[in-house]
Design a protein around this motif. Structure first.
Motif, PDB file in Angstrom:
ATOM      1  N   SER A  48     -41.703  -7.831  26.123  1.00  0.00           N
ATOM      2  CA  SER A  48     -41.568  -7.668  27.565  1.00  0.00           C
ATOM      3  C   SER A  48     -40.985  -6.301  27.891  1.00  0.00           C
ATOM      4  N   TYR A  51     -36.573  -6.031  32.927  1.00  0.00           N
ATOM      5  CA  TYR A  51     -35.878  -7.281  33.205  1.00  0.00           C
ATOM      6  C   TYR A  51     -34.743  -7.013  34.187  1.00  0.00           C
ATOM      7  N   ARG A 221     -39.299 -16.097  29.313  1.00  0.00           N
ATOM      8  CA  ARG A 221     -38.884 -15.140  30.333  1.00  0.00           C
ATOM      9  C   ARG A 221     -37.379 -15.180  30.612  1.00  0.00           C
ATOM     10  N   ARG A 263     -30.720 -13.356  32.157  1.00  0.00           N
ATOM     11  CA  ARG A 263     -31.671 -12.248  32.135  1.00  0.00           C
ATOM     12  C   ARG A 263     -33.072 -12.807  32.356  1.00  0.00           C
ATOM     13  N   TYR A 264     -33.816 -12.180  33.274  1.00  0.00           N
ATOM     14  CA  TYR A 264     -35.180 -12.613  33.568  1.00  0.00           C
ATOM     15  C   TYR A 264     -36.130 -11.463  33.268  1.00  0.00           C
ATOM     16  N   LYS A 265     -37.118 -11.727  32.410  1.00  0.00           N
ATOM     17  CA  LYS A 265     -38.058 -10.699  31.978  1.00  0.00           C
ATOM     18  C   LYS A 265     -39.334 -10.745  32.810  1.00  0.00           C
TER      19      LYS A 265
END
Length: 287
Positions: A48, A51, A221, A263-265
């Motif tokens: 990814s 983020y 994610r 954490r969001y990717k």
């Protein structure tokens, strides 16, 4: 007639011999050369890119003292030392980052530290009420600080084990430090008894941080992060001049912080590679 019979017998023998040879050839199994099974080339899963993150934490600060000057008759800037402790407080923050590879990522974070209350003491010489002359005295000092922290960080992920990824990191940046007014109170019995207020100051200071922790992948994610951060804030101006005392300069402050966050990717998934089923090719048979 005997000669003709002999030729006929010889011809029959040759036919029988050829037939037996043909049957023997049919008994021998053909040589089979199998074509190897081909698998598509294994290509690592793409990592990814960008983020976002959000964090909450609890911190406690190590106050290392503050230096100031006092002025009076015949005294030109006598040095003094303010000592004390800072209570713990909460922090919130967020940031945006980029996953460079499976093992390296960076981000830019902005955090706000809620007020940490300070209680301390300072000592010096005061005049006794009624003209009793100078004597040693001490004061109680109260204030507090809150701060914004802006850091550029880099992390090394140390591999993933059952969804858990330990990491270490470091950051460089600055802290906007805001001290509240300092209330300096001297007890009864001295001409200087009472409370004197020194205006607090605010300024930007250099800071660096060291981090360690681990994250857990909820899915491809979203990750949960739990870690520890040590932050060093350089010293600076703490309070202003008032009533023949000041200004004061705090020494460097060390901040210890326990943090939890998400954490969001964005972008493509970051999942373990699973090879597709093999491509079957029929064997080639040679007789």
């Amino acid at each position: 007639m005997n000669h003709a019979a002999m030729k006929l017998a010889a011809s029959a023998a040759m036919v029988v011999t050829l037939g037996m040879s043909a049957n023997a050839a049919d008994i021998i199994e053909p040589v089979v050369i199998e074509t190897p099974v081909h698998y598509p080339e294994a290509v690592p899963a793409k990592v990814s890119g960008w983020y976002i993150r959000g964090d909450v934490g609890y911190l406690w600060s190590d106050f290392r003292g503050a230096d100031y000057l006092t002025y009076g008759a015949g005294v030109a800037g006598h040095p003094g030392l303010l000592e004390g402790e800072l209570k713990g407080s909460l922090s919130v923050g967020g940031g945006v980052g980029y996953q460079i590879s499976h093992y390296l990522r960076t981000d830019l974070t902005l955090d706000y530290n809620f007020k940490s209350d300070f209680t301390g003491t300072s000592s010096g010489t005061c005049t006794i009420v009624g003209g009793g002359g100078p004597a040693a005295c001490s004061s109680t000092d109260t204030t507090g600080y809150h701060a914004w922290t802006l850091l550029a960080n880099a992390y090394v992920d140390l591999g993933t084990y059952k969804g858990i990824t330990p990491y270490v990191g470091a950051g460089l940046g600055g802290v906007y430090m805001k001290w509240d007014d300092l209330n300096n109170t001297i007890g009864p019995g001295f001409d200087q008894s009472g409370t004197i207020t020194h205006s607090g100051t605010s300024d930007w200071r250099f800071a660096y941080a060291l981090m360690a922790g681990a994250s857990y992948a909820v899915n491809h994610r979203l990750s949960v992060d739990l870690g520890y951060r040590y932050k060093h804030i350089s010293g600076g101006r703490m309070f202003e001049y008032a009533s023949a005392t000041g200004p004061g300069f705090d020494r460097a402050i060390n901040v210890h912080e326990v943090r939890a966050g998400l954490r969001y990717k964005f972008g493509e998934s970051h999942q373990p590679y699973t090879p597709p089923p093999p491509v079957y090719e029929p064997p080639v048979v040679y007789k």
